[in-house]
Enzyme design. Sequence first.
Site, short mmCIF file in Angstrom:
data_model
loop_
_atom_site.label_atom_id
_atom_site.label_comp_id
_atom_site.label_asym_id
_atom_site.label_seq_id
_atom_site.Cartn_x
_atom_site.Cartn_y
_atom_site.Cartn_z
N GLU A 66 0.82 -1.22 0.00
CA GLU A 66 0.00 0.00 0.00
C GLU A 66 0.84 1.26 0.00
O GLU A 66 0.41 2.31 -0.48
CB GLU A 66 -0.96 0.01 1.19
CG GLU A 66 -2.19 -0.87 1.01
CD GLU A 66 -1.95 -2.35 1.24
OE1 GLU A 66 -0.83 -2.71 1.65
OE2 GLU A 66 -2.86 -3.17 1.01
N GLN B 5 -7.68 -1.51 -1.61
CA GLN B 5 -8.76 -2.51 -1.59
C GLN B 5 -9.81 -2.24 -0.52
O GLN B 5 -11.01 -2.42 -0.76
CB GLN B 5 -8.13 -3.89 -1.39
CG GLN B 5 -8.87 -5.01 -2.06
CD GLN B 5 -8.02 -6.29 -2.09
OE1 GLN B 5 -7.70 -6.85 -1.07
NE2 GLN B 5 -7.67 -6.73 -3.29
N PHE B 6 -9.35 -1.84 0.64
CA PHE B 6 -10.26 -1.46 1.72
C PHE B 6 -9.65 -0.24 2.43
O PHE B 6 -8.44 -0.21 2.64
CB PHE B 6 -10.44 -2.61 2.72
CG PHE B 6 -11.24 -3.76 2.17
CD1 PHE B 6 -12.62 -3.77 2.25
CD2 PHE B 6 -10.60 -4.82 1.54
CE1 PHE B 6 -13.36 -4.83 1.73
CE2 PHE B 6 -11.34 -5.88 1.01
CZ PHE B 6 -12.72 -5.88 1.11
N ALA B 7 -10.51 0.68 2.83
CA ALA B 7 -10.03 1.89 3.51
C ALA B 7 -9.25 1.53 4.76
O ALA B 7 -8.37 2.27 5.21
CB ALA B 7 -11.21 2.79 3.88
N ASP B 8 -9.55 0.37 5.33
CA ASP B 8 -8.85 -0.12 6.51
C ASP B 8 -7.36 -0.31 6.23
O ASP B 8 -6.55 -0.32 7.15
CB ASP B 8 -9.45 -1.45 6.93
CG ASP B 8 -10.97 -1.45 6.86
OD1 ASP B 8 -11.59 -1.58 7.91
OD2 ASP B 8 -11.54 -1.29 5.76
N PHE B 9 -7.03 -0.49 4.96
CA PHE B 9 -5.63 -0.75 4.60
C PHE B 9 -4.97 0.46 3.97
O PHE B 9 -3.91 0.36 3.36
CB PHE B 9 -5.54 -1.97 3.67
CG PHE B 9 -6.29 -3.16 4.19
CD1 PHE B 9 -6.27 -3.47 5.55
CD2 PHE B 9 -7.04 -3.97 3.36
CE1 PHE B 9 -6.97 -4.56 6.06
CE2 PHE B 9 -7.75 -5.06 3.86
CZ PHE B 9 -7.72 -5.36 5.21
N ILE B 10 -5.60 1.62 4.15
CA ILE B 10 -4.98 2.84 3.63
C ILE B 10 -4.02 3.43 4.66
O ILE B 10 -3.22 4.31 4.35
CB ILE B 10 -6.04 3.87 3.20
CG1 ILE B 10 -5.45 4.83 2.16
CG2 ILE B 10 -6.60 4.64 4.40
CD1 ILE B 10 -6.46 5.71 1.47
N PRO C 66 -1.24 2.30 5.87
CA PRO C 66 0.17 2.32 5.45
C PRO C 66 0.46 3.36 4.36
O PRO C 66 1.61 3.76 4.19
CB PRO C 66 0.39 0.91 4.88
CG PRO C 66 -0.76 0.09 5.33
CD PRO C 66 -1.89 1.02 5.59
N HIS D 176 -12.89 -4.29 7.81
CA HIS D 176 -13.42 -4.18 6.46
C HIS D 176 -14.63 -3.24 6.43
O HIS D 176 -15.53 -3.40 5.61
CB HIS D 176 -13.80 -5.55 5.89
CG HIS D 176 -12.61 -6.44 5.64
ND1 HIS D 176 -12.00 -7.12 6.65
CD2 HIS D 176 -11.93 -6.74 4.52
CE1 HIS D 176 -10.97 -7.83 6.15
NE2 HIS D 176 -10.92 -7.61 4.87
C1 LIG Z 1 -2.46 -4.49 4.20
C2 LIG Z 1 -3.48 -5.35 3.53
N1 LIG Z 1 -3.69 -5.24 2.22
C3 LIG Z 1 -4.62 -5.99 1.60
C4 LIG Z 1 -5.37 -6.90 2.30
C5 LIG Z 1 -6.46 -7.74 1.59
N2 LIG Z 1 -6.02 -9.15 1.53
C6 LIG Z 1 -6.37 -10.04 2.48
S1 LIG Z 1 -5.61 -11.51 2.28
C7 LIG Z 1 -4.82 -10.99 0.87
C8 LIG Z 1 -3.87 -11.90 0.16
C9 LIG Z 1 -2.81 -12.39 1.08
O1 LIG Z 1 -1.91 -13.23 0.44
P1 LIG Z 1 -0.82 -14.02 1.26
O2 LIG Z 1 -0.09 -13.08 2.17
O3 LIG Z 1 0.01 -14.78 0.30
O4 LIG Z 1 -1.63 -15.00 2.21
P2 LIG Z 1 -2.65 -16.15 1.76
O5 LIG Z 1 -4.01 -15.55 1.69
O6 LIG Z 1 -2.18 -16.69 0.46
O7 LIG Z 1 -2.58 -17.16 2.85
C10 LIG Z 1 -5.15 -9.66 0.59
C11 LIG Z 1 -4.64 -8.90 -0.56
C12 LIG Z 1 -5.13 -6.98 3.68
N3 LIG Z 1 -5.80 -7.82 4.46
N4 LIG Z 1 -4.18 -6.22 4.27
#
Ligand SMILES: Cc1ncc(C[n+]2csc(CCOP(=O)(O)OP(=O)(O)O)c2C)c(N)n1
Lengths: 347, 347, 327, 327
Positions: free
Chosen positions: D60, D82-87, D89, D129
């Site tokens: 992010e 993807q979600f404001a919660d992750f803005i 960073p 979320h």
């Molecule tokens: C900082 C952040 N960005 C985006 C997301 C949305 N998100 C949740 S799981 C995921 C994919 C994670 O991939 P990985 O770290 O490889 O773990 P896996 O799901 O494959 O076990 C994403 C993009 C999040 N939760 N946190």
Amino acid sequence: MPAKTKSKTAVSKPTLKNIGLSEETLMGLYTNLLKTRTLDERFRKLFRQGRFAGTYFSAVGQEATTVGPTYGTREEDIIAPSHREIGAAVTKGIPLVHIVAQVYARINSPDKGKTHPCHYGWRAKGVISPSSTLAGQTIVGTGCAMGFWIQKKDNVVLAFFGEGATSRGGWHEALNFAGIHKLPIVYICQNNLWAESVPATMQAGIKHFADRAKAYGFPGVTIDGNDIVLVHQTAAEAIARARAGEGPTLIECKTYRWYGHSEIDPADYRTQDEIDEWRRKDPLDRADRLLQDLGILTTEKREAIVVEVNQEIDAAIDACEKEKYAEPEEAYIDVYSEQFPVRRDEY
Amino acid sequence: MPAKTKSKTAVSKPTLKNIGLSEETLMGLYTNLLKTRTLDERFRKLFRQGRFAGTYFSAVGQEATTVGPTYGTREEDIIAPSHREIGAAVTKGIPLVHIVAQVYARINSPDKGKTHPCHYGWRAKGVISPSSTLAGQTIVGTGCAMGFWIQKKDNVVLAFFGEGATSRGGWHEALNFAGIHKLPIVYICQNNLWAESVPATMQAGIKHFADRAKAYGFPGVTIDGNDIVLVHQTAAEAIARARAGEGPTLIECKTYRWYGHSEIDPADYRTQDEIDEWRRKDPLDRADRLLQDLGILTTEKREAIVVEVNQEIDAAIDACEKEKYAEPEEAYIDVYSEQFPVRRDEY
Amino acid sequence: MKKTTFIEAITQAMAEEMERDEHVFLIGQDIGLYGGVFKATKGLLDKFGPRRVIDAPISEVYIAGGSVGAAMVGLRPVAEIQFADFITPSMDQIIQQMAKMRYRTGAQWTSPMTIRVCCGGDVGGGLYHSQINEQWFFSQPGLIVLLPSTPYDAKGLLKSAIRGDDPVIFFEHKRLYRWIKEDLPEEDFTVPIGRAAIRTEGKDVTIVSYGLMAHRSREAVDQLEKDGISCELIDMRTILPWDRETIFESVKKTSRVVLVQESSKTGGVMAEVGAAIAEELFDYLDAPVTRVCGLDVPAIPFAPPMEHYFLPNAEKIGRVVKKVMAY
Amino acid sequence: MKKTTFIEAITQAMAEEMERDEHVFLIGQDIGLYGGVFKATKGLLDKFGPRRVIDAPISEVYIAGGSVGAAMVGLRPVAEIQFADFITPSMDQIIQQMAKMRYRTGAQWTSPMTIRVCCGGDVGGGLYHSQINEQWFFSQPGLIVLLPSTPYDAKGLLKSAIRGDDPVIFFEHKRLYRWIKEDLPEEDFTVPIGRAAIRTEGKDVTIVSYGLMAHRSREAVDQLEKDGISCELIDMRTILPWDRETIFESVKKTSRVVLVQESSKTGGVMAEVGAAIAEELFDYLDAPVTRVCGLDVPAIPFAPPMEHYFLPNAEKIGRVVKKVMAY
Ligand SMILES: Cc1ncc(C[n+]2csc(CCOP(=O)(O)OP(=O)(O)O)c2C)c(N)n1
Ligand SMILES: Cc1ncc(C[n+]2csc(CCOP(=O)(O)OP(=O)(O)O)c2C)c(N)n1
Ligand SMILES: [Mg+2]
Ligand SMILES: [Mg+2]
């Protein structure tokens, strides 16, 4: 351990041929080194005389790490500097008067006095005006490289930062992204052994910061950052690779800042021995001797350059000393594009 | 390329002796694998039946990567999970009823229904309740390890995350810090080839995520994450090193999630071939065959375990199905310590 | 008795709390060998050793998030962010972990910790060494936000922060570090979190402020007194949870209120204080709730005339108070 | 004619702008192969290729900061968080680079770019979320902050954002994605940034809101009409710079105002709107400026009864409006 490029200047009898650089290039590197050094020492003096406000970050001792890579880049190439890149600003060709105006925070500064000294930027020459947030321009600079990649332009970005900045998360995210898409960017780490008062040994559990590149799938190389020829050639190769679409390189230049982190730092966390050792490795002195050995620099020639450089610097400082600060209301300018006028509160 | 620990289960005629694990340990690993798998598949079913709200992140196919490292850790050791660590929750011994209650968001959940399913946490067993922000617990978990280091305690932290999370800046900052001070932590990357829809090849310009460790000065190792014995033993060695003050290890477990990122993801970005290939590498099946070969698992014994596991799960689900959600006013609880009562607005 | 400066008060608070409780430790950039860029931690590395005074790499995410982890296993972290301008990278850990830990875990896990943040303008710091950004934390329930204006409050509040069980953002205005001095009690003391201080009692108008602006307001009050206007000056000290009672009582008495804030006006802390007063004390007000704030521009510019123009000061405050009095 | 959903309007805006201007590109997690977790970018990778629809790693910081760089060299990034919660960073890059680029460089360098942020509650998303966090950006001059409530506005404002020369945070409330549908013009159109919309004209009381709460307010307005109360409903649409004129005109007419906001009350956007009204329209008000907001707790809890309790809704709004009318 990262590969160490061998210095071509270390050969017993250097000739232009075995170094592989033209006289013009060597003189260009030398002149920019000298100009940077002279201007930097002048700024230090002016700061101590109270001629400008804020603070000043001297790069004396580590100029080869910025002059070397920047020299020979194209006008459209981007320089993404941090706080100790006066050498890149000078070499990329920001007019000295703009550099001085930036430090003086005068109205004729490109930033009109808005940010603090040493944040040199000049769009016409592709130098990004920096923010203070370390590694900030590494991230934004990587974005510029992404822009070139998207548009399939063959411009290159040089991103400069200290070894301290490599601990930042955003730095990691940028290099990781650049590695995925083989972006046209060269990362130049000036490892001057200290991040303010924190030694490089407390910045990471590794000896060579170039090893960080192993996490991203592109080459990392550790070199003597005080050898201007080596720095220039290593960077030039990396730039050529980047321009050809072969991706980024991380170049770690081992170097040293002679003075404090900024002019208000007594830098008493370092030993005199360490300082003396590195003063003996002065990149300017080294370049000077090399050019003398090569027979392309004489005492008279040097004197002429010194005079010219000083005249140019004097003229720039004179021009800025005469300039005013921007009017206070300038604070309301450049918040948004003209589309959105800023509401002004009257108190 | 990172060193690849050779699997001890690959020898032609496995015996307890040449594997180097006791029957008890092997049975323990197997039972936890089976329990995790069974519970996970039950959750998937319950979700599709609409028995609980939100979503569900299945870890089916990659249980060995969480069960293996967690099995045999001490009660005081900390587990820092992400969203796919049901295996760690089960193996560390969070009572099943709490695990189910968390997914059901009922009042008897440790979090009282505040966060969403799969954020298993239980202080009594040292499992951190996760946030959704990827790599969040890597950072916080590294802080726990720092706490142990400060207090010179010989507890260890296991931090789990997917390969996607390794792209985050905070992840870099945490591992960098752990490398400097040789913190007592083991980093376990579950490289299941996908981060939601993004393939590992677009997550980084490297093949082996264990290579990231080279940036921090501690060992990184890539192993077959579906070989429970190998995972357990590699982790156990790393844990022992960490406990002895010899610093962190990054273990990359190559594995695969059988189903979608969450239960609402059709996961149509993957090929059927890929899925089939990995289904054949089922870690549970493999453990089952190994234990049969070793003569410590019989059909009767397995049946008995299956029955017991199912009874335990049924009981936990029954208990939670009967439970209520917390009262709405619970929303005002646990904002601050008792010292600061929360102002309630009446609408 | 030698007067104690603001920064000495901070140092004392940390040293005494570290002495008192072995779980207290410090982490931050340049705080060890160097004793802090403003010397807030001078001498503490020698006294407490490198595991309790940790020189951190340039890692604001980790400084915040790692402290959360240490707090979870029983320690009492006091983290330093060198400049508030560099707290932006820590936002994720502060908002998503530190502030929500108790809430999201059903109070199983908590984050009793303090982040000290050096902040504020009027020091020629420019865009990146003058920010405060207190409004971001102010809008995050679960956090405690402090911004003292005197050595006494700084010491007493920092001790309360370290001893308390809640996560605290502790702002230190750098302009005050060496400017403001006072006698401090020899004995141990704390200042309660959540209580504003009435700096001067008055009857005509209430001025609410905090930090450097509490001093600028005081300068205005002294001048206004000569002009025959009696001001009640309230120094909030605690920004969150803010002391509604003290402020409301005062406004009920004076019926006029001026709110003074250094940060940009829009969306600042004083917007909330103003809105709350307007909401709950409608019938008491004889004049509109009025704010004097930093300009609505991206940050404090560097060049001295612009910086000066950005900041509220005694003259601006005085003018606004007179306007409110004339209403 | 098939009605267009909110999310289809978003997709159309991006597709049309990418068609119109080759400098427009997209970057974000899961936006390419997957077409976005909510399918906002469906089909765009196929159409525009992998250099204009970039699947980003979990980064992010880079998504925001890299976009700033691309904007500086002439591109028009449309980044997705993807979600404001992750803005959180991204805050560093948004606040320190994106928002200040023009200002700190004397307009040499600018950051014409848009960050699309999926946000909001009432979808069973829980603590991580459901966040919006619009107040952080609202307090940062230099940024444009948009939060539309209809497909028409979403499409028109997103186009204005992409075409404009300023950095924009474009919030998309996920509860509206598939719920709200309307007919959209065939021809190209934009909606001007900085102008609120009057959704219903009325004379008794002004209700100001945005996003999902504009719809909840509308439900309240419909009910209140039956009860004989005539509400003027204003949908802000642009959060920063907010449309003082439209709101002030309405309040001058009605003399009563209720402000409705989904995010927690303290330090929210409506604190500013309320404070500004109290400051500038003091003599027009017949009742206190009153807010209906999300609860002052760390975030929206997951379990349905708690989530419901957290959020403002038509009943709560109706009750408050009646109280204000009875004042
Ligand atoms: C900082 C952040 N960005 C985006 C997301 C949305 N998100 C949740 S799981 C995921 C994919 C994670 O991939 P990985 O770290 O490889 O773990 P896996 O799901 O494959 O076990 C994403 C993009 C999040 N939760 N946190
Ligand atoms: C994010 C951030 N944190 C802290 C600082 C304060 N600071 C300015 S320079 C500096 C040290 C930088 O060290 P390094 O990156 O090695 O560069 P050098 O000064 O040695 O050239 C620090 C800590 C900052 N500017 N930005
Ligand atoms: Mg350095
Ligand atoms: Mg994955």
